[in-house]
Design an enzyme around this catalytic site. Structure first.
Site, PDB file in Angstrom:
ATOM      1  N   ASN A 169      -6.882  -0.194 -16.182  1.00  0.00           N
ATOM      2  CA  ASN A 169      -7.280  -1.416 -15.460  1.00  0.00           C
ATOM      3  C   ASN A 169      -6.101  -2.193 -14.889  1.00  0.00           C
ATOM      4  O   ASN A 169      -6.190  -2.772 -13.812  1.00  0.00           O
ATOM      5  CB  ASN A 169      -8.173  -2.305 -16.330  1.00  0.00           C
ATOM      6  N   GLY A 214      -1.518  13.166 -18.419  1.00  0.00           N
ATOM      7  CA  GLY A 214      -2.522  14.104 -18.916  1.00  0.00           C
ATOM      8  C   GLY A 214      -3.706  13.404 -19.531  1.00  0.00           C
ATOM      9  O   GLY A 214      -3.845  12.178 -19.443  1.00  0.00           O
ATOM     10  N   GLY A 240      -6.412  12.131 -22.462  1.00  0.00           N
ATOM     11  CA  GLY A 240      -6.254  11.416 -23.730  1.00  0.00           C
ATOM     12  C   GLY A 240      -6.349  12.318 -24.938  1.00  0.00           C
ATOM     13  O   GLY A 240      -5.503  12.264 -25.834  1.00  0.00           O
ATOM     14  N   GLY A 251      -2.462  12.619 -25.042  1.00  0.00           N
ATOM     15  CA  GLY A 251      -2.469  11.371 -25.819  1.00  0.00           C
ATOM     16  C   GLY A 251      -2.516  11.650 -27.312  1.00  0.00           C
ATOM     17  O   GLY A 251      -1.708  11.134 -28.098  1.00  0.00           O
ATOM     18  N   GLU A 295      -4.542  -2.657 -29.019  1.00  0.00           N
ATOM     19  CA  GLU A 295      -5.102  -3.734 -28.183  1.00  0.00           C
ATOM     20  C   GLU A 295      -6.371  -3.172 -27.566  1.00  0.00           C
ATOM     21  O   GLU A 295      -6.312  -2.311 -26.679  1.00  0.00           O
ATOM     22  CB  GLU A 295      -4.105  -4.133 -27.082  1.00  0.00           C
ATOM     23  N   CYS A 306      -9.726  -6.878 -19.894  1.00  0.00           N
ATOM     24  CA  CYS A 306     -10.226  -6.998 -21.272  1.00  0.00           C
ATOM     25  C   CYS A 306     -10.575  -8.442 -21.626  1.00  0.00           C
ATOM     26  O   CYS A 306     -11.399  -8.705 -22.493  1.00  0.00           O
ATOM     27  CB  CYS A 306      -9.194  -6.448 -22.243  1.00  0.00           C
ATOM     28  N   GLU A 316       0.930  -8.710 -29.585  1.00  0.00           N
ATOM     29  CA  GLU A 316       2.016  -8.510 -28.616  1.00  0.00           C
ATOM     30  C   GLU A 316       2.460  -9.871 -28.085  1.00  0.00           C
ATOM     31  O   GLU A 316       1.874 -10.890 -28.411  1.00  0.00           O
ATOM     32  CB  GLU A 316       1.525  -7.647 -27.447  1.00  0.00           C
TER      33      GLU A 316
HETATM   34  P1  NAD Z   1      -9.632   4.520 -23.064  1.00  0.00           P
HETATM   35  O1  NAD Z   1      -9.647   4.179 -24.504  1.00  0.00           O
HETATM   36  O2  NAD Z   1     -10.627   5.476 -22.549  1.00  0.00           O
HETATM   37  O3  NAD Z   1      -8.213   5.143 -22.651  1.00  0.00           O
HETATM   38  C1  NAD Z   1      -6.995   4.446 -22.848  1.00  0.00           C
HETATM   39  C2  NAD Z   1      -5.858   5.453 -22.912  1.00  0.00           C
HETATM   40  O4  NAD Z   1      -6.027   6.249 -24.083  1.00  0.00           O
HETATM   41  C3  NAD Z   1      -5.813   6.434 -21.739  1.00  0.00           C
HETATM   42  O5  NAD Z   1      -4.472   6.691 -21.401  1.00  0.00           O
HETATM   43  C4  NAD Z   1      -6.459   7.676 -22.331  1.00  0.00           C
HETATM   44  O6  NAD Z   1      -6.067   8.876 -21.695  1.00  0.00           O
HETATM   45  C5  NAD Z   1      -5.950   7.620 -23.752  1.00  0.00           C
HETATM   46  N1  NAD Z   1      -6.742   8.363 -24.747  1.00  0.00           N
HETATM   47  C6  NAD Z   1      -8.047   8.698 -24.697  1.00  0.00           C
HETATM   48  N2  NAD Z   1      -8.391   9.378 -25.815  1.00  0.00           N
HETATM   49  C7  NAD Z   1      -7.281   9.458 -26.585  1.00  0.00           C
HETATM   50  C8  NAD Z   1      -6.999  10.009 -27.858  1.00  0.00           C
HETATM   51  N3  NAD Z   1      -7.938  10.657 -28.568  1.00  0.00           N
HETATM   52  N4  NAD Z   1      -5.762   9.890 -28.351  1.00  0.00           N
HETATM   53  C9  NAD Z   1      -4.807   9.232 -27.662  1.00  0.00           C
HETATM   54  N5  NAD Z   1      -5.006   8.703 -26.445  1.00  0.00           N
HETATM   55  C10 NAD Z   1      -6.226   8.794 -25.916  1.00  0.00           C
HETATM   56  O7  NAD Z   1      -9.679   3.146 -22.299  1.00  0.00           O
HETATM   57  P2  NAD Z   1      -9.808   2.918 -20.737  1.00  0.00           P
HETATM   58  O8  NAD Z   1     -11.204   3.255 -20.322  1.00  0.00           O
HETATM   59  O9  NAD Z   1      -8.663   3.566 -20.046  1.00  0.00           O
HETATM   60  O10 NAD Z   1      -9.572   1.336 -20.644  1.00  0.00           O
HETATM   61  C11 NAD Z   1     -10.582   0.390 -20.782  1.00  0.00           C
HETATM   62  C12 NAD Z   1     -10.557  -0.234 -22.148  1.00  0.00           C
HETATM   63  O11 NAD Z   1      -9.280  -0.788 -22.413  1.00  0.00           O
HETATM   64  C13 NAD Z   1     -11.533  -1.385 -22.268  1.00  0.00           C
HETATM   65  O12 NAD Z   1     -12.212  -1.288 -23.491  1.00  0.00           O
HETATM   66  C14 NAD Z   1     -10.642  -2.615 -22.260  1.00  0.00           C
HETATM   67  O13 NAD Z   1     -11.176  -3.749 -22.893  1.00  0.00           O
HETATM   68  C15 NAD Z   1      -9.434  -2.097 -22.951  1.00  0.00           C
HETATM   69  N6  NAD Z   1      -8.263  -2.923 -22.656  1.00  0.00           N
HETATM   70  C16 NAD Z   1      -7.773  -3.741 -23.637  1.00  0.00           C
HETATM   71  C17 NAD Z   1      -6.687  -4.566 -23.373  1.00  0.00           C
HETATM   72  C18 NAD Z   1      -6.119  -5.481 -24.433  1.00  0.00           C
HETATM   73  O14 NAD Z   1      -5.012  -5.967 -24.248  1.00  0.00           O
HETATM   74  N7  NAD Z   1      -6.817  -5.733 -25.529  1.00  0.00           N
HETATM   75  C19 NAD Z   1      -6.103  -4.551 -22.109  1.00  0.00           C
HETATM   76  C20 NAD Z   1      -6.624  -3.710 -21.137  1.00  0.00           C
HETATM   77  C21 NAD Z   1      -7.711  -2.892 -21.418  1.00  0.00           C
END
Ligand code: NAD
Length: 477
Positions: free
Chosen positions: A147, A201, A203, A207, A245, A279, A458
């Site tokens: 985002n 790549g 997640g 990841g 986060e 978020c 953070e």
């Molecule tokens: P997501 O959890 O799908 O992915 C986030 C990251 O994690 C990506 O880089 C993804 O490739 C990686 N990932 C996915 N599965 C993984 C695994 N098993 N192991 C390690 N890495 C993995 O989230 P998204 O759809 O990219 O982002 C949206 C979410 O992020 C929303 O829920 C939003 O609220 C949250 N968000 C939180 C904050 C905060 O500061 N609290 C800020 C921005 C976004």
């Protein structure tokens, strides 16, 4: 067509398989990015490990100097950042300029400056002096969402490297372009090889490999709550330092003494900034019964006037959602809301746009009322341009409604009585509350959620503390 490579040990390297990166505003393929596997992550961890000693042996001032160089070089590419971020995410370019590009530069500059005093603390005893020093943790695994791609990546890389850690970072596979730009900047300024490594790549592949790697000592993850649980399941038994986060379902409380003319544009911003994909977005608006009719009339009128369309146009208030799959998810919540008895006051459908945007993942800003505040639509994170409206009778009821979700990230209160606003804020179970404003950020203050919104904090000295290991040396007089 852009070709993105991994950035490992100061070099751009290709991997065997690639993933297509799509512009969600048109559906066009804009880049091919690496689909890194375990061996690619292994190379990055090896580079980070090799660079560890020499990087941590630099003085804090020397490392701060590198952050300043990166900030200056990034700033000179601000317009490129804005264009790439808008192309990759579908967000309006004016937003990408004002928020994404500006904040990415500011993050490096802020931590370069703010860390200068984060050196040593002393605690005197009658017969001894305790010297608390801050050592690097080691190799930091940094995982970020789509985002606010470079904004959030730089928010982690800057404090990680200034405190002497080396980094293996994985940006979201949906929005890799500005991480690649950062790699170019880091390459151009000549940061020592291996200090920052960027691996692209999926997640569950790249990841997960970073999170599970025994040589990665710390994980800083920003993303969804379900993914955060998986990350914790792997990292916690390995005793890694962990910051999560996660998601939010933030309440916006509008009291009966709020100045609606000044509040409504800001409440609209809090609901729909970045197509509601922040978020911190206030996606549940709790409104005093005394002003319910007046609020709805003014608010719906304002939202109906918001322009959705071409992200490169300065006229657009909202661009496209990040992907077609994500729009499907958001639309499924609009359908759920209808099944739950919700009344759509505006939006709820795709806009009619001219080619090529007729093929994009757009959705009109949507306002829904008449839902139970405990309904699924009103308590689950939608992360799109959808807000729900709920009336309340008393402050106590507003607080109970605000606290009724599993999330606890942020919230805002709107009132002309600042004492009343602060008192209510203290009772909201979140990490952050704004009064008469929203997303008004001071980078020194703590940022983080409670409950299912995450673990860890953070911002300012909390980031520097997380990315370092305090060690006490007690010297007897
Ligand atoms: P997501 O959890 O799908 O992915 C986030 C990251 O994690 C990506 O880089 C993804 O490739 C990686 N990932 C996915 N599965 C993984 C695994 N098993 N192991 C390690 N890495 C993995 O989230 P998204 O759809 O990219 O982002 C949206 C979410 O992020 C929303 O829920 C939003 O609220 C949250 N968000 C939180 C904050 C905060 O500061 N609290 C800020 C921005 C976004």
């Amino acid at each position: 067509m852009i070709t993105v490579k991994n950035f490992v040990n100061g070099n751009f390297v290709s991997v065997e398989e690639t993933i297509e990166d799509i512009n969600p505003a048109t559906g066009e393929i804009i880049a091919n990015i690496p689909r890194s596997k375990a061996n690619d992550v292994e190379e990055a961890v090896h580079a980070a490990e090799t660079a560890r000693n020499s990087w941590s042996n630099l003085s804090l001032d020397e490392r701060r100097g590198w952050l300043e160089k990166i900030a200056n070089a990034l700033e000179s590419r601000s317009e490129d950042i804005a264009k790439l971020e808008s192309l990759d995410t579908g967000k309006p370019i004016k937003l990408a300029r004002a928020v994404d590009a500006a904040r990415s530069v500011a993050n490096f500059r802020f931590f370069a400056d703010f860390s200068k005093d984060y050196t040593e603390e002393k605690f005197e005893m009658d017969d001894a002096t305790n010297h608390v020093i801050f050592k690097p943790v080691g190799i930091a695994g940094l995982i970020t969402p789509w985002n606010l791609p470079l904004y959030l990546l730089s928010w982690k890389i800057a404090p990680a490297i200034v405190m002497g850690n080396t980094v293996v970072a994985k940006p979201s596979e949906l929005t890799p372009l500005t991480a690649n730009l950062l790699a170019e900047v880091i390459h151009d300024v000549g940061l020592p090889a291996g200090v920052v490594n960027i691996v692209h790549g999926l997640g569950h592949e790249a990841g997960q490999t970073i999170v599970a790697h025994p040589k990665v000592n710390l994980i800083s993850f920003t993303g969804g709550t379900i993914t955060g649980k998986k990350v914790a399941e792997t990292a916690s038994p390995m005793f890694k330092k962990l910051s999560l986060e996660l998601g939010g379902k933030n309440a916006t409380i509008v009291l009966d003494d709020a100045d609606l003319d000044s509040a409504i544009p800001e409440i609209a911003r809090s609901g729909f900034l970045n197509q509601g994909q922040v978020c911190l977005c206030g996606s549940r608006i709790l409104i005093s019964n005394n002003i319910w009719d007046k609020f709805i009339e003014k608010f719906v009128n304002f939202i109906d006037g918001m322009k959705v369309g071409d992200p490169s146009s300065d006229e657009s208030d909202l661009g496209a959602l990040v992907s077609f799959a994500h729009r499907d998810k958001v639309e499924s919540y609009i359908h759920l809301a209808q099944r739950e008895g919700g009344e759509i006051l505006c939006g709820g459908e795709r806009p009619n746009l001219a080619s090529p945007f007729d093929k994009g993942a757009f959705l009109r800003p949507t306002v829904i009322s008449n839902l139970d505040y405990q309904s699924r639509t009103a308590t689950e994170e939608i992360f799109g341009p959808v807000v729900t409206l709920h009336p309340f009778e008393s402050e106590e009821e507003a607080i109970e409604m605000a606290n009724c979700t599993d999330y606890g990230l942020a919230g805002s209160v709107w009132t002309s009585d600042l004492v009343r606003g602060k008192k209510i804020s203290e009772k909201i179970e979140t990490g952050m509350v704004w009064v008469n404003t929203w997303l008004h950020r001071d980078l020194r203050v703590p940022f983080g959620g409670v409950k299912d919104s995450g673990v860890g904090t953070e911002g300012g000295r909390w980031s520097l503390g997380f990315f370092s290991q305090p060690v006490n040396i007690c010297v007897k007089d």
